[in-house]
Design an enzyme around this catalytic site. Sequence first.
Site, PDB file in Angstrom:
ATOM      1  N   GLY A  47     -12.839  10.959   8.265  1.00 56.58           N
ATOM      2  CA  GLY A  47     -11.489   9.991   8.095  1.00 56.58           C
ATOM      3  C   GLY A  47     -10.578  10.654   6.939  1.00 56.58           C
ATOM      4  O   GLY A  47     -11.168  11.181   6.175  1.00 56.58           O
ATOM      5  N   LEU A  50      -6.175   6.820   3.225  1.00 57.69           N
ATOM      6  CA  LEU A  50      -6.092   7.042   1.807  1.00 57.69           C
ATOM      7  C   LEU A  50      -7.337   7.383   1.096  1.00 57.69           C
ATOM      8  O   LEU A  50      -7.662   8.223   0.214  1.00 57.69           O
ATOM      9  CB  LEU A  50      -5.559   5.854   1.249  1.00 57.69           C
ATOM     10  CG  LEU A  50      -4.197   5.419   1.514  1.00 57.69           C
ATOM     11  CD1 LEU A  50      -3.672   4.015   1.193  1.00 57.69           C
ATOM     12  CD2 LEU A  50      -3.229   6.741   1.216  1.00 57.69           C
ATOM     13  N   ARG A 337      -3.071 -14.398   1.887  1.00 60.07           N
ATOM     14  CA  ARG A 337      -2.787 -14.427   3.300  1.00 60.07           C
ATOM     15  C   ARG A 337      -3.397 -15.327   4.003  1.00 60.07           C
ATOM     16  O   ARG A 337      -2.856 -16.160   5.059  1.00 60.07           O
ATOM     17  CB  ARG A 337      -3.184 -13.058   3.661  1.00 60.07           C
ATOM     18  CG  ARG A 337      -2.284 -12.105   3.394  1.00 60.07           C
ATOM     19  CD  ARG A 337      -2.727 -10.547   3.612  1.00 60.07           C
ATOM     20  NE  ARG A 337      -1.654  -9.641   2.962  1.00 60.07           N
ATOM     21  CZ  ARG A 337      -1.889  -8.392   3.017  1.00 60.07           C
ATOM     22  NH1 ARG A 337      -2.847  -7.797   3.529  1.00 60.07           N
ATOM     23  NH2 ARG A 337      -0.842  -7.573   2.654  1.00 60.07           N
ATOM     24  N   ARG A 439      -8.657 -10.431   1.186  1.00 60.67           N
ATOM     25  CA  ARG A 439      -8.100  -9.307   0.377  1.00 60.67           C
ATOM     26  C   ARG A 439      -6.628  -9.705  -0.077  1.00 60.67           C
ATOM     27  O   ARG A 439      -5.852 -10.468   0.882  1.00 60.67           O
ATOM     28  CB  ARG A 439      -8.045  -8.147   1.213  1.00 60.67           C
ATOM     29  CG  ARG A 439      -7.360  -6.947   0.448  1.00 60.67           C
ATOM     30  CD  ARG A 439      -7.403  -5.466   1.120  1.00 60.67           C
ATOM     31  NE  ARG A 439      -6.880  -5.627   2.411  1.00 60.67           N
ATOM     32  CZ  ARG A 439      -5.346  -5.665   2.671  1.00 60.67           C
ATOM     33  NH1 ARG A 439      -4.728  -5.530   1.440  1.00 60.67           N
ATOM     34  NH2 ARG A 439      -4.714  -5.491   3.635  1.00 60.67           N
ATOM     35  N   LEU A 445      -4.436  -0.447  -0.439  1.00 62.85           N
ATOM     36  CA  LEU A 445      -4.047   0.842  -0.878  1.00 62.85           C
ATOM     37  C   LEU A 445      -4.636   1.328  -2.166  1.00 62.85           C
ATOM     38  O   LEU A 445      -5.200   2.393  -2.656  1.00 62.85           O
ATOM     39  CB  LEU A 445      -2.596   1.034  -1.133  1.00 62.85           C
ATOM     40  CG  LEU A 445      -1.729   0.586   0.253  1.00 62.85           C
ATOM     41  CD1 LEU A 445      -0.418   1.003  -0.126  1.00 62.85           C
ATOM     42  CD2 LEU A 445      -2.292   0.936   1.587  1.00 62.85           C
TER      43      LEU A 445
END
Lengths: 637, 245
Positions: A47, A50, A337, A439, A445
């Site tokens: 992968g 980031l 969220r 989260r 990030l």
Amino acid sequence: MNYTEGTPLRDTRAPDGPLETRWERRRLAARLVSPANRRRMSVIVVGTGLAGASAAATLAELGYQVLSFCYQDSPRRAHSVAAQGGINAAKNYAGDGDSTARLFHDTIKGGDFRARESNVYRLTEVSGAIIDHCVAQGVPFAREYGGLLDTRSFGGAQVSRTFYARGQTGQQLLLGAYQALARQIHAGRVVSRPRTEMLDLVVSDGRARGVVVRDLVTGEITTHTADAVVLATGGYGNVFHLSTNAKGSNATAIWRAHKRGAWFANPCFTQIHPTCIPVGGDHQSKLTLMSESLRNDGRVWVPARPGDPRRPAEIPESERDYFLERRYPRFGNLVPRDIAARATKAVCDEGKGVGRGVYLDFADAIARLGRDVIAERYGNLFEMYQRITAEDPYSTPMRIYPAVHYTMGGLWVDYDLRSTIPGLFVVGEANFSDHGANRLGASALMQGLADGYFVLPAVIGDYLADGPFGAVSPEAVDEAEDSVHATVAALLAVNGDRTPESFHRELGRVMWDHCGMERSADGLAEALKRIPDLRADFWRRVKVTGSGSALNQTLEHAGRVADFLELAELMCLDALHRAESCGGHFRAESQTPDGEARRDDERFAYVAAWEHTGGTPVLHREELAFTAVRPSERSYR
Amino acid sequence: MKYTLRVWRQNGPDDRGRLVEYTVDGITPDMSFLEMLDVLNERLLLDGDESIAFDHDCREGICGMCGLMINGTAHGPQKATTTCQLHMREFDPRKPITIEPWRARPFPVVRDLVVDRSALDRVIESGGHVGVHAGAAPDAHAVPVPKPDADRAFAAAACIGCGACVAACPNGSAMLFTAAKAVHLAALPPGQPERGTRALTMVQTQDDLGFGGCTQAGECATACPKEIGTDVIALLNRDVLWKVD
């Protein structure tokens, strides 16, 4: 599907004692590998988002030999590239009272007290160094006229700590990591293998020693060995078929590692993002996120009267329901969220929805700040919205609805990011560790880069100090390769009458209906009945044309769907066993009288780590201890 | 709606390739262009044919993986738009749509509409970076950066590496791509120490890889979905000449 209880699990590598010095003490205690020996050690990183790109680049900077894989045609395209809004860091540049302790507190509370304190504290501790490093790489963050970095606010925070590069923060951070990786490739310290997909893990003498991969261009299946393996393969949101993930994002690497012995933690913790462009038609292939940053200036509302046929501009203020501001006056439109998504679903269930969503309105902000300021802040998002919907958000409010976005669950790791297989490390969204049950925006990030640039490189030496680990058992390699060959052959052999896409779509509907924004014992039981049937049907009726020895995108998709069909069952089992509501996991049976999530700390203050046995899964609990923050009702009112 | 498509089919790098005509029915105006191809591919599959290979991933215009030549235009008719962001409402069902892969010498066709763009990675690897190790950086506020510089860096850094500029260029030049990276880093303080060598090395690398030279046709900037302008090429040339001197 049933489960049995196994032995409890403990994070064996987090030091005890004061939270503030744990990371420092762990780093000091971790053994090092001398520079001369590092050159003789190899690490596979799967992968290149980031977490993966930053880990691969940094390990190579330290002198390890690195082998990097990604399924895309270039490492620069991994799905971190699509992250829009920003990255959190406790710099307190805005001078509004931020600190490591406050970011820690917000993250633990945001995760609804289901994350591990030691990991979260470390994450917030290294957050500042991420910004320093990215600036030194040339990441073009937004700046003020004085030349200093600009910040904005995100959900679940009352300070301004989110650094950003217009609506393309993920892209710019990923390019920074990709360029660092490119530099190491050029220097010969990283071998990069794009268009290559990991299909199995090689475990030899109890250690993760390699991966079996398929070259997506030639179809060739090969094994690569190393002294350690790092999975940075992202989340599994595409189990829902429609999500904000890239089309290729998949769970195959972590799922195959799970089947080889890596325990899977909290698989039911998935994040539904409140502000996405609503589903259009039956052939919709993906959902597009509208960044959370829009809630800095946009106001969310629905007509107060269900079924109001008027256009938004014709509805006077007094007949609008700004439901987030009404229900959560302290945080308003910037609630986290999970809260915003559920509130949106609730008003739509009351029949107040507009089309398939609710309004996100910028009229007030445009009147207050002017069109140019709004264009400067969100221009690219507005354009993206207009291209998809053919509506102009400067003149008419956006319509938005929740969509699957991120998975907090993932492979279980300890404080050193070690999975339950020695030598297998898991970083970024692929692990479970830092976000608990929900989260916070702009924290993905932060975690990906913290793991890759600072955490993994500091602790991997403690494992590798026992290496190099000698030859890999040929039997282990043969067994893993044979299993991959068999799966590919099986997919090609069925020659049925349904496309892999049709199974993926059907699985997605089952998961969205029963394991989505609201879950119930009955619904989950229904899903647990339907998923095995669907899986059996898949292996009887799937159709894959073409061959295994060439580029074959149908075959790739079929393999990923086969793994989703297994993982989905574990997600539903986990959701069923966790008979409480917390964060993104909302159980209909466990709510307060006014419809908020009711957590049950007595029974469920633990991480659920699942062991694969081939038969009945085994549940291992890691009890969560809170020393710095006392779990309380998570109120944003 | 029903569309007629002419799609480039090519079994592999050694196959000659050909345009094959298909009709695809049941298309709605709100479908994306790639969703239209999904519909066709599912039908081909059920008919026992091999699906059309095309690259795509994020489907929101940022990963740079998709890229089709649509009626002779890189990324199709809409300005500042990637292939995945096109919607069928932009296409007249009465007119056939021709779909081909990017064509440039350094981008060999892998299969059907998929090409190998790894040459662009080689250009970045050769110099498109800043030599800084993780953990060595000073505080992010140590060096203020004037907002216009930061904005200029950002505008150039918006490149998604899709290769449309190369596909659109009559010479198959990668100058817009290379210059975007050089200018992004040259606009910021950390990019200064390696500025000249970076520009020169990247230009030499792209030449070695078989990309053509720039003759200022300007097709690249017209095709660029992120609206990167040819001014970056002039700025790159300035740095190259400064270094050559």
